[in-house]
Design a protein around this motif. Structure first.
Motif, PDB file in Angstrom:
ATOM      1  N   GLU A   1      -5.285 -22.037 -28.847  1.00  0.00           N
ATOM      2  CA  GLU A   1      -6.464 -21.570 -29.029  1.00  0.00           C
ATOM      3  C   GLU A   1      -6.494 -20.196 -28.987  1.00  0.00           C
ATOM      4  OE1 GLU A   1      -6.067 -23.862 -26.503  1.00  0.00           O
ATOM      5  OE2 GLU A   1      -7.007 -23.221 -24.588  1.00  0.00           O
ATOM      6  N   GLU A   2      -7.438 -19.395 -29.696  1.00  0.00           N
ATOM      7  CA  GLU A   2      -7.333 -17.868 -29.870  1.00  0.00           C
ATOM      8  C   GLU A   2      -7.310 -17.188 -28.604  1.00  0.00           C
ATOM      9  OE1 GLU A   2      -7.394 -18.481 -33.449  1.00  0.00           O
ATOM     10  OE2 GLU A   2      -7.361 -16.490 -32.660  1.00  0.00           O
ATOM     11  N   GLY A   3      -7.896 -17.463 -27.371  1.00  0.00           N
ATOM     12  CA  GLY A   3      -7.569 -16.386 -26.338  1.00  0.00           C
ATOM     13  C   GLY A   3      -6.027 -16.558 -25.770  1.00  0.00           C
ATOM     14  N   CYS A   4      -5.267 -17.549 -26.239  1.00  0.00           N
ATOM     15  CA  CYS A   4      -4.022 -17.618 -25.719  1.00  0.00           C
ATOM     16  C   CYS A   4      -2.753 -16.721 -26.357  1.00  0.00           C
ATOM     17  CB  CYS A   4      -3.371 -19.142 -25.685  1.00  0.00           C
ATOM     18  SG  CYS A   4      -4.583 -20.023 -24.629  1.00  0.00           S
ATOM     19  N   GLN A   5      -3.353 -16.437 -27.558  1.00  0.00           N
ATOM     20  CA  GLN A   5      -2.216 -15.697 -28.576  1.00  0.00           C
ATOM     21  C   GLN A   5      -1.392 -14.604 -27.819  1.00  0.00           C
ATOM     22  OE1 GLN A   5      -1.471 -17.787 -30.555  1.00  0.00           O
ATOM     23  NE2 GLN A   5      -0.187 -16.404 -30.965  1.00  0.00           N
ATOM     24  N   ASP A   6      -2.382 -13.548 -26.979  1.00  0.00           N
ATOM     25  CA  ASP A   6      -1.664 -12.595 -26.282  1.00  0.00           C
ATOM     26  C   ASP A   6      -0.692 -13.050 -25.296  1.00  0.00           C
ATOM     27  OD1 ASP A   6      -4.427 -10.534 -26.288  1.00  0.00           O
ATOM     28  OD2 ASP A   6      -3.002 -10.856 -27.706  1.00  0.00           O
ATOM     29  N   GLY A   7      -0.916 -14.099 -24.236  1.00  0.00           N
ATOM     30  CA  GLY A   7       0.077 -14.696 -23.653  1.00  0.00           C
ATOM     31  C   GLY A   7       1.310 -15.275 -24.254  1.00  0.00           C
ATOM     32  N   ALA A   8       0.946 -15.854 -25.371  1.00  0.00           N
ATOM     33  CA  ALA A   8       1.960 -16.754 -26.135  1.00  0.00           C
ATOM     34  C   ALA A   8       3.059 -15.397 -26.547  1.00  0.00           C
ATOM     35  CB  ALA A   8       1.648 -17.424 -27.126  1.00  0.00           C
ATOM     36  N   ASP A   9       2.366 -14.304 -27.064  1.00  0.00           N
ATOM     37  CA  ASP A   9       3.263 -13.193 -27.618  1.00  0.00           C
ATOM     38  C   ASP A   9       4.138 -12.618 -26.616  1.00  0.00           C
ATOM     39  OD1 ASP A   9       1.003 -12.147 -30.264  1.00  0.00           O
ATOM     40  OD2 ASP A   9       2.541 -13.598 -30.008  1.00  0.00           O
ATOM     41  N   VAL A  10       3.659 -12.559 -25.129  1.00  0.00           N
ATOM     42  CA  VAL A  10       4.124 -12.014 -24.297  1.00  0.00           C
ATOM     43  C   VAL A  10       5.567 -12.850 -23.719  1.00  0.00           C
ATOM     44  CG1 VAL A  10       4.138 -11.109 -21.420  1.00  0.00           C
ATOM     45  CG2 VAL A  10       2.330 -10.644 -23.405  1.00  0.00           C
ATOM     46  N   LEU A  11       5.056 -14.144 -23.691  1.00  0.00           N
ATOM     47  CA  LEU A  11       6.265 -15.123 -23.423  1.00  0.00           C
ATOM     48  C   LEU A  11       7.287 -15.275 -24.506  1.00  0.00           C
ATOM     49  CD1 LEU A  11       6.199 -17.331 -21.187  1.00  0.00           C
ATOM     50  CD2 LEU A  11       5.005 -18.897 -22.584  1.00  0.00           C
ATOM     51  N   ARG A  12       6.944 -15.100 -25.864  1.00  0.00           N
ATOM     52  CA  ARG A  12       7.919 -14.960 -26.645  1.00  0.00           C
ATOM     53  C   ARG A  12       8.841 -13.877 -26.368  1.00  0.00           C
ATOM     54  NH1 ARG A  12       3.651 -16.803 -30.045  1.00  0.00           N
ATOM     55  NH2 ARG A  12       4.232 -18.858 -30.788  1.00  0.00           N
ATOM     56  N   ARG A  13       8.275 -12.761 -25.985  1.00  0.00           N
ATOM     57  CA  ARG A  13       9.202 -11.497 -25.723  1.00  0.00           C
ATOM     58  C   ARG A  13      10.169 -11.587 -24.510  1.00  0.00           C
ATOM     59  NH1 ARG A  13       4.625  -8.232 -27.220  1.00  0.00           N
ATOM     60  NH2 ARG A  13       3.967  -8.097 -25.099  1.00  0.00           N
ATOM     61  N   LEU A  14       9.665 -12.654 -23.438  1.00  0.00           N
ATOM     62  CA  LEU A  14      10.407 -12.767 -22.106  1.00  0.00           C
ATOM     63  C   LEU A  14      11.238 -13.989 -22.290  1.00  0.00           C
ATOM     64  CD1 LEU A  14       7.431 -12.919 -19.462  1.00  0.00           C
ATOM     65  CD2 LEU A  14       9.002 -11.197 -19.833  1.00  0.00           C
ATOM     66  N   VAL A  15      10.991 -14.815 -23.166  1.00  0.00           N
ATOM     67  CA  VAL A  15      12.061 -16.034 -23.166  1.00  0.00           C
ATOM     68  C   VAL A  15      12.977 -15.699 -24.448  1.00  0.00           C
ATOM     69  CG1 VAL A  15      12.430 -18.413 -23.718  1.00  0.00           C
ATOM     70  CG2 VAL A  15      10.551 -17.772 -22.305  1.00  0.00           C
ATOM     71  N   PRO A  16      14.408 -15.519 -24.349  1.00  0.00           N
ATOM     72  CA  PRO A  16      15.230 -15.036 -25.286  1.00  0.00           C
ATOM     73  C   PRO A  16      15.319 -16.197 -26.374  1.00  0.00           C
ATOM     74  CG  PRO A  16      16.539 -15.186 -23.270  1.00  0.00           C
ATOM     75  CD  PRO A  16      14.999 -15.758 -22.909  1.00  0.00           C
ATOM     76  N   GLY A  17      15.226 -15.615 -27.703  1.00  0.00           N
ATOM     77  CA  GLY A  17      15.294 -16.419 -28.802  1.00  0.00           C
ATOM     78  C   GLY A  17      14.209 -17.289 -29.474  1.00  0.00           C
ATOM     79  N   SER A  18      12.794 -16.924 -28.720  1.00  0.00           N
ATOM     80  CA  SER A  18      11.883 -17.762 -29.060  1.00  0.00           C
ATOM     81  C   SER A  18      10.669 -16.960 -29.979  1.00  0.00           C
ATOM     82  CB  SER A  18      10.968 -17.964 -27.491  1.00  0.00           C
ATOM     83  OG  SER A  18      10.575 -16.706 -27.005  1.00  0.00           O
ATOM     84  N   ALA A  19      11.279 -16.069 -30.548  1.00  0.00           N
ATOM     85  CA  ALA A  19      10.119 -15.204 -31.172  1.00  0.00           C
ATOM     86  C   ALA A  19       9.796 -16.073 -32.367  1.00  0.00           C
ATOM     87  CB  ALA A  19      10.931 -13.879 -31.562  1.00  0.00           C
ATOM     88  N   GLY A  20      10.530 -16.789 -33.050  1.00  0.00           N
ATOM     89  CA  GLY A  20      10.118 -17.536 -34.313  1.00  0.00           C
ATOM     90  C   GLY A  20       9.548 -18.793 -34.002  1.00  0.00           C
ATOM     91  N   MET A  21       9.323 -19.204 -32.757  1.00  0.00           N
ATOM     92  CA  MET A  21       8.864 -20.601 -32.426  1.00  0.00           C
ATOM     93  C   MET A  21       7.304 -20.789 -32.483  1.00  0.00           C
ATOM     94  SD  MET A  21      11.135 -21.598 -29.411  1.00  0.00           S
ATOM     95  CE  MET A  21      12.916 -21.578 -29.456  1.00  0.00           C
ATOM     96  N   ASP A  22       6.948 -22.086 -32.760  1.00  0.00           N
ATOM     97  CA  ASP A  22       5.488 -22.327 -32.601  1.00  0.00           C
ATOM     98  C   ASP A  22       5.231 -22.747 -31.299  1.00  0.00           C
ATOM     99  OD1 ASP A  22       5.808 -25.722 -34.042  1.00  0.00           O
ATOM    100  OD2 ASP A  22       6.573 -24.963 -32.140  1.00  0.00           O
ATOM    101  N   SER A  23       3.890 -23.103 -30.777  1.00  0.00           N
ATOM    102  CA  SER A  23       3.572 -23.151 -29.264  1.00  0.00           C
ATOM    103  C   SER A  23       4.276 -24.122 -28.667  1.00  0.00           C
ATOM    104  CB  SER A  23       2.003 -23.430 -29.351  1.00  0.00           C
ATOM    105  OG  SER A  23       1.498 -22.100 -30.278  1.00  0.00           O
TER     106      SER A  23
END
Lengths: 85, 144
Positions: free
Chosen positions: B91-113
């Protein structure tokens, strides 16, 4: 909201979110509720950052300890103790 | 080799790799600076984490690729530049959190949720094991 989202169902996302919540240690789990996925993601990011910091701290400790160690016999002892435990 | 049926557990594999690396670092950094030694130990920690999963997860492959490419690991996670057109979104409010997570976890930039959450769970488990391993080593060495 859009139909594209249903490639993975909402239930599956909820399952994954619960799984993620189960990974957080007790001290962090208390502050989040199941309904708030955004907060859970924030807690998870904070937890990963703290784990990264711990790896850094432990690397520094090890670096300091290794400087004072002599070669050979202490390492063999370490390897034996770790493998025994 | 099928690691799941092997009698050697993942923490054990991690310990073998990490201790081997430490032994090598010990021999080759006698005249290096403290900062250089710590950096190499940190790289060894992330490498042994990645090796212990047997390449089953994207983050471990990203870490090992990054190491091969640059001859070392940076403090920040390796990010793959691979944009996806139709990502499954929380959901919309989670996008920022998901983006930060994608920066922290290696290799996850292109993944879906869904993939991202799976990778995160695996990454956190391995990080905890690595931290626990390093703590045991520090305890053993400081009591010698």
């Amino acid at each position: 909201m859009s139909s594209r989202r249903s490639r993975i169902s909402d239930d599956e996302i909820n399952d994954l979110i619960s799984k993620l919540q189960a990974l957080l240690p007790e001290s962090r789990r208390r502050t989040t509720s199941r309904a708030s996925a955004a907060k859970l993601l924030k807690e998870t990011c904070g937890y990963i950052k703290s784990l990264h910091r711990e790896v850094d701290d432990l690397s520094e400790q090890l670096g300091g300890l290794m400087a004072t160690m002599e070669a050979d016999s202490p390492q063999a002892e370490i390897i034996r103790s770790i493998l025994r435990s | 080799m099928d690691l799941e049926h092997s009698s050697i557990s993942k923490p054990m594999i991690m310990a073998f790799h990490f201790l081997g690396a430490l032994s090598h670092i010990q021999k080759t950094t006698t005249h290096s600076t403290f900062v250089c030694r710590c950096h190499r130990i940190r790289c060894a920690a992330y490498t042994s984490m990645a090796l212990s999963t047997g390449g089953h997860s994207a983050w471990s492959r990203a870490l090992l690729r990054g190491k091969l490419r640059r001859g070392g690991l940076r403090k920040r996670a390796v990010i793959l530049q691979r944009p996806r057109k139709r990502a499954v979104r929380l959901e919309e409010g989670c996008q920022d959190g998901a983006d930060v997570l994608r920066r922290l976890v290696p290799g996850s930039a292109g993944m879906d949720s869904a993939e991202l959450l799976d990778e995160t769970a695996d990454y956190i488990r391995c990080l905890e094991e690595q931290v626990s391993l390093m703590r045991s080593i520090v305890n053993v060495v400081s009591s010698l």
